[in-house]
Design an enzyme around this catalytic site. Structure first.
Site, mmCIF file in Angstrom:
data_model
loop_
_atom_site.group_PDB
_atom_site.id
_atom_site.type_symbol
_atom_site.label_atom_id
_atom_site.label_comp_id
_atom_site.label_asym_id
_atom_site.label_seq_id
_atom_site.Cartn_x
_atom_site.Cartn_y
_atom_site.Cartn_z
ATOM 1 N N ASP A 29 0.810 -1.230 0.000
ATOM 2 C CA ASP A 29 0.000 0.000 0.000
ATOM 3 C C ASP A 29 0.841 1.277 0.000
ATOM 4 O O ASP A 29 0.438 2.311 0.545
ATOM 5 C CB ASP A 29 -0.959 0.025 1.212
ATOM 6 C CG ASP A 29 -1.898 -1.158 1.207
ATOM 7 O OD1 ASP A 29 -2.302 -1.584 0.112
ATOM 8 O OD2 ASP A 29 -2.230 -1.651 2.312
ATOM 9 N N GLY B 218 -4.703 -4.146 -3.807
ATOM 10 C CA GLY B 218 -5.682 -3.099 -4.089
ATOM 11 C C GLY B 218 -4.902 -1.859 -4.462
ATOM 12 O O GLY B 218 -4.209 -1.293 -3.621
ATOM 13 N N HIS B 219 -4.935 -1.489 -5.729
ATOM 14 C CA HIS B 219 -4.148 -0.350 -6.210
ATOM 15 C C HIS B 219 -5.096 0.776 -6.613
ATOM 16 O O HIS B 219 -5.953 0.595 -7.471
ATOM 17 C CB HIS B 219 -3.261 -0.780 -7.385
ATOM 18 C CG HIS B 219 -2.221 -1.785 -6.986
ATOM 19 N ND1 HIS B 219 -1.279 -2.272 -7.846
ATOM 20 C CD2 HIS B 219 -1.967 -2.372 -5.784
ATOM 21 C CE1 HIS B 219 -0.494 -3.128 -7.197
ATOM 22 N NE2 HIS B 219 -0.904 -3.207 -5.955
ATOM 23 N N LYS C 205 1.821 2.190 -5.070
ATOM 24 C CA LYS C 205 2.343 1.622 -6.326
ATOM 25 C C LYS C 205 1.393 1.906 -7.487
ATOM 26 O O LYS C 205 1.823 2.188 -8.602
ATOM 27 C CB LYS C 205 2.557 0.105 -6.178
ATOM 28 C CG LYS C 205 3.562 -0.255 -5.104
ATOM 29 C CD LYS C 205 3.655 -1.750 -4.886
ATOM 30 C CE LYS C 205 2.404 -2.383 -4.333
ATOM 31 N NZ LYS C 205 2.054 -2.007 -2.964
ATOM 32 N N GLN D 239 1.879 -5.916 -3.272
ATOM 33 C CA GLN D 239 2.365 -6.112 -1.893
ATOM 34 C C GLN D 239 3.694 -5.355 -1.694
ATOM 35 O O GLN D 239 3.889 -4.339 -2.347
ATOM 36 C CB GLN D 239 2.505 -7.613 -1.573
ATOM 37 C CG GLN D 239 1.179 -8.350 -1.416
ATOM 38 C CD GLN D 239 0.522 -8.753 -2.717
ATOM 39 O OE1 GLN D 239 1.144 -9.314 -3.586
ATOM 40 N NE2 GLN D 239 -0.755 -8.478 -2.863
HETATM 41 P P1 GDP Z 1 -0.779 0.417 -3.504
HETATM 42 O O1 GDP Z 1 -1.393 -0.851 -3.043
HETATM 43 O O2 GDP Z 1 0.695 0.459 -3.273
HETATM 44 O O3 GDP Z 1 -1.142 0.762 -4.920
HETATM 45 O O4 GDP Z 1 -1.410 1.567 -2.588
HETATM 46 P P2 GDP Z 1 -2.970 1.747 -2.239
HETATM 47 O O5 GDP Z 1 -3.665 2.283 -3.425
HETATM 48 O O6 GDP Z 1 -3.507 0.532 -1.597
HETATM 49 O O7 GDP Z 1 -2.866 2.828 -1.075
HETATM 50 C C1 GDP Z 1 -2.294 4.078 -1.267
HETATM 51 C C2 GDP Z 1 -3.352 5.146 -0.990
HETATM 52 O O8 GDP Z 1 -2.729 6.387 -0.853
HETATM 53 C C3 GDP Z 1 -4.362 5.317 -2.118
HETATM 54 O O9 GDP Z 1 -5.593 5.672 -1.571
HETATM 55 C C4 GDP Z 1 -3.769 6.448 -2.945
HETATM 56 O O10 GDP Z 1 -4.760 7.188 -3.657
HETATM 57 C C5 GDP Z 1 -3.165 7.298 -1.861
HETATM 58 N N1 GDP Z 1 -1.957 8.050 -2.239
HETATM 59 C C6 GDP Z 1 -0.937 7.645 -3.048
HETATM 60 N N2 GDP Z 1 0.035 8.584 -3.066
HETATM 61 C C7 GDP Z 1 -0.376 9.581 -2.240
HETATM 62 C C8 GDP Z 1 0.221 10.805 -1.804
HETATM 63 O O11 GDP Z 1 1.324 11.177 -2.159
HETATM 64 N N3 GDP Z 1 -0.507 11.569 -0.909
HETATM 65 C C9 GDP Z 1 -1.734 11.176 -0.465
HETATM 66 N N4 GDP Z 1 -2.363 11.971 0.389
HETATM 67 N N5 GDP Z 1 -2.317 10.038 -0.865
HETATM 68 C C10 GDP Z 1 -1.641 9.248 -1.722
HETATM 69 P P1 IMO Z 2 -1.008 -4.068 -2.295
HETATM 70 O O1 IMO Z 2 -0.585 -4.601 -3.638
HETATM 71 C C1 IMO Z 2 -0.986 -4.569 2.026
HETATM 72 C C2 IMO Z 2 -1.180 -8.671 3.551
HETATM 73 C C3 IMO Z 2 -2.423 -9.094 4.299
HETATM 74 C C4 IMO Z 2 -1.810 -10.075 5.274
HETATM 75 C C5 IMO Z 2 -0.743 -10.771 4.440
HETATM 76 C C6 IMO Z 2 -1.167 -12.089 3.829
HETATM 77 O O2 IMO Z 2 -2.303 -3.345 -2.313
HETATM 78 O O3 IMO Z 2 0.112 -3.335 -1.650
HETATM 79 P P2 IMO Z 2 -2.739 -12.695 1.758
HETATM 80 O O4 IMO Z 2 -4.190 -12.404 1.508
HETATM 81 O O5 IMO Z 2 -1.822 -12.139 0.729
HETATM 82 O O6 IMO Z 2 -2.467 -14.143 2.019
HETATM 83 O O7 IMO Z 2 -2.412 -11.934 3.156
HETATM 84 O O8 IMO Z 2 -0.416 -9.859 3.403
HETATM 85 N N1 IMO Z 2 -1.402 -8.133 2.191
HETATM 86 C C7 IMO Z 2 -1.295 -6.833 1.884
HETATM 87 N N2 IMO Z 2 -1.056 -5.760 2.667
HETATM 88 N N3 IMO Z 2 -1.116 -4.430 0.705
HETATM 89 C C8 IMO Z 2 -1.330 -5.498 -0.105
HETATM 90 O O9 IMO Z 2 -1.318 -5.397 -1.452
HETATM 91 C C9 IMO Z 2 -1.478 -6.762 0.492
HETATM 92 N N4 IMO Z 2 -1.709 -8.009 0.017
HETATM 93 C C10 IMO Z 2 -1.642 -8.835 1.065
HETATM 94 O O10 IMO Z 2 -3.022 -8.010 4.946
HETATM 95 O O11 IMO Z 2 -1.148 -9.392 6.307
HETATM 96 MG MG MG Z 3 -2.964 -1.482 -1.821
#
Ligand code: GDP
Ligand code: IMO
Ligand code: MG
Length: 428
Positions: free
Chosen positions: A13, A40-41, A16, A223
């Site tokens: 998270d 979840g991106h 990416k 991840q």
């Molecule tokens: P990922 O799994 O690495 O793609 O990250 P996620 O999408 O799960 O979580 C990142 C969250 O932070 C999302 O809601 C993005 O919209 C938000 N985000 C990403 N970059 C920034 C930033 O520089 N500032 C803020 N405030 N939010 C950001």
């Molecule tokens: P993105 O791509 C954050 C975590 C779960 C749990 C562990 C194992 O959005 O960064 P799983 O369902 O993969 O067997 O769970 O990994 N986990 C993540 N945490 N971001 C993710 O993906 C994750 N995908 C799995 O919360 O701790």
């Molecule tokens: Mg994510």
């Protein structure tokens, strides 16, 4: 040749999705290479928010080829829904292809994920319960079903029958729950096959051809480093390889073809699920970061645990993935902080540890050693050039570079596509 691997440097998270979308403007091909719909991106473009789980975050550009590589485990029902969701948003997926070698997440994988988590009780991993772990387990056990198998009715029904016999027995005898009906799963999965058939191909061939033609290829990790099956905080990890080596295996590309590897890191640290987290903040500061950063899971909605930046983790990510640089996200979330802390090492039983320990027992007893820096206490979300950032924010970035030993190349100051500052260009 420009093949850039983008990985998560922390526990996932890191942003990416946002960074992949930003860089995809300049890329010809974007490839997801591991994980499944546990990922979840989030991509924010103007007032629209897109949440992607399986489809690469380059899909918003019609001219960018998007690929789901062999290392991804695919729940075809989720993929079909995601394609439909994008179609409803006016986004075409004509530019998507799927590896014929990618393994399928089956209904029994999801059920087993849930049952195994329940049985672990207090020792639960906190998985996303999407069946990802059991699907990779079957892949390693050589009982998995691949995308190519799904496209052949005869082969798929044989594999399904064989698997259901074992899994239904396991579900009934070990977990005391009902299994799955062969005909029901067969018909449902064959209907997915028809919806996906035209997208399935040899994606390793396509990716290598693109690289050899001098196209720009971006590998989008899911991840993060500390969730890596080998290098993460085992057993509190996912079941795939989010570190850079995973891109080669999960896309069918040799390491000699990769030109650079970048790690996406938040300006602080978050973690979803269980497991040790040395710099975790359980008081008001953690709550402040959670609210300002909207730190709630994209996939499960769970509140993310929040903590101070940890340079031990960054150095570890640099080492195990050979990072050439970092991309620092969510710097704006720290805007109001009076004082910032960065962990530079761990104190363990009276001595200093500068490297990330592999033993969870050791890690659980590590006390972070902090360095303090003054906060900039002003809104940076409108900054678009590095020079527009306050000096104290630049000092924070520079300190991160010194501690990690690699340059910060991009800085994100908000979720929007354009809230991104280029410090050093990524694609030459
Ligand atoms: P990922 O799994 O690495 O793609 O990250 P996620 O999408 O799960 O979580 C990142 C969250 O932070 C999302 O809601 C993005 O919209 C938000 N985000 C990403 N970059 C920034 C930033 O520089 N500032 C803020 N405030 N939010 C950001
Ligand atoms: P993105 O791509 C954050 C975590 C779960 C749990 C562990 C194992 O959005 O960064 P799983 O369902 O993969 O067997 O769970 O990994 N986990 C993540 N945490 N971001 C993710 O993906 C994750 N995908 C799995 O919360 O701790
Ligand atoms: Mg994510």
């Amino acid at each position: 040749m420009t093949a850039v691997v983008l990985i998560g440097a922390q526990w996932g998270d890191e942003g990416k999705g946002k960074i992949t979308d930003y860089l995809a403007q300049q890329a010809d091909v974007v490839v997801r290479y591991q994980g499944g719909n546990n990922a979840g991106h989030t991509v924010v473009v103007e007032k629209r928010t897109f949440k992607l789980h399986l489809i690469p975050s380059g899909i918003l550009y019609p001219g960018t080829q998007c690929i789901i590589g062999n290392g991804v485990v695919i729940d075809p029902g989720v993929l079909v829904k995601e394609l439909e969701y994008l179609r409803q948003q006016g986004i075409s997926s004509n530019n998507l292809s799927i590896s014929d070698c990618a393994h399928l997440v089956m209904p029994y994988h999801q059920k087993l994920d849930e049952m195994q988590e329940n049985q672990r009780g207090a020792n639960k991993i906190g998985t996303t319960k999407r069946g990802v772990g059991p699907a990779y387990a079957d892949k390693a056990a050589r009982t998995g079903i691949r995308m190519a198998d799904l496209l052949d009715r005869e082969i798929f029904s044989q594999l399904l029958a064989r698997n259901l016999e074992e899994k239904n027995h396991l579900l009934a005898q070990v977990y005391g729950v009902e299994g799955f009906v062969f005909e029901e799963v067969l018909e449902r999965y064959l209907s997915y096959a028809e919806k996906l058939r035209s997208l399935v191909t040899d994606t390793s061939l396509a990716i290598n051809q693109a690289i050899n033609e001098g196209k720009r290829v971006l590998f989008e990790g899911a991840q993060g480093t500390l969730l890596d099956l080998d290098h993460g905080t085992y057993p509190y990890v996912t079941s795939s390889y989010p570190t850079a080596g995973g891109a080669c295996i999960g896309a069918g590309v040799g390491p000699t073809k990769i030109s650079s590897v970048l790690g996406v890191a938040k300006a602080y640290v978050t973690r979803v699920g269980e497991g040790p987290f040395p710099t975790e903040l359980t008081g008001w500061e953690g709550e402040h970061i959670r609210q300002r950063g909207f730190e709630f899971g994209t996939t499960t909605g769970r509140p993310r645990r929040c903590g101070w930046q940890d340079a031990v983790i960054l150095r570890y990510a640099v080492r195990v993935s050979g990072l050439d640089g970092l991309i620092l996200t969510k710097l704006d979330v720290l805007d109001q902080m009076e004082t910032l802390r960065i962990c530079t090492g761990y104190r363990y039983r009276g001595s200093m540890l500068n490297e990330f320990p592999h033993s969870l027992q050791v890690l659980a007893q590590c006390e972070p050693v902090y360095e303090e820096m003054p906060g900039w206490q002003q809104d940076i979300s409108e900054a678009r050039e590095y020079g527009e950032l306050p000096v104290k924010a630049k000092d924070y970035i520079i300190r991160m570079e010194e501690l990690a030993g690699v340059p910060v190349k991009l800085v994100a100051v908000g979720p929007g596509r354009h809230q991104t500052i280029i410090k050093e260009p990524i694609f030459s």
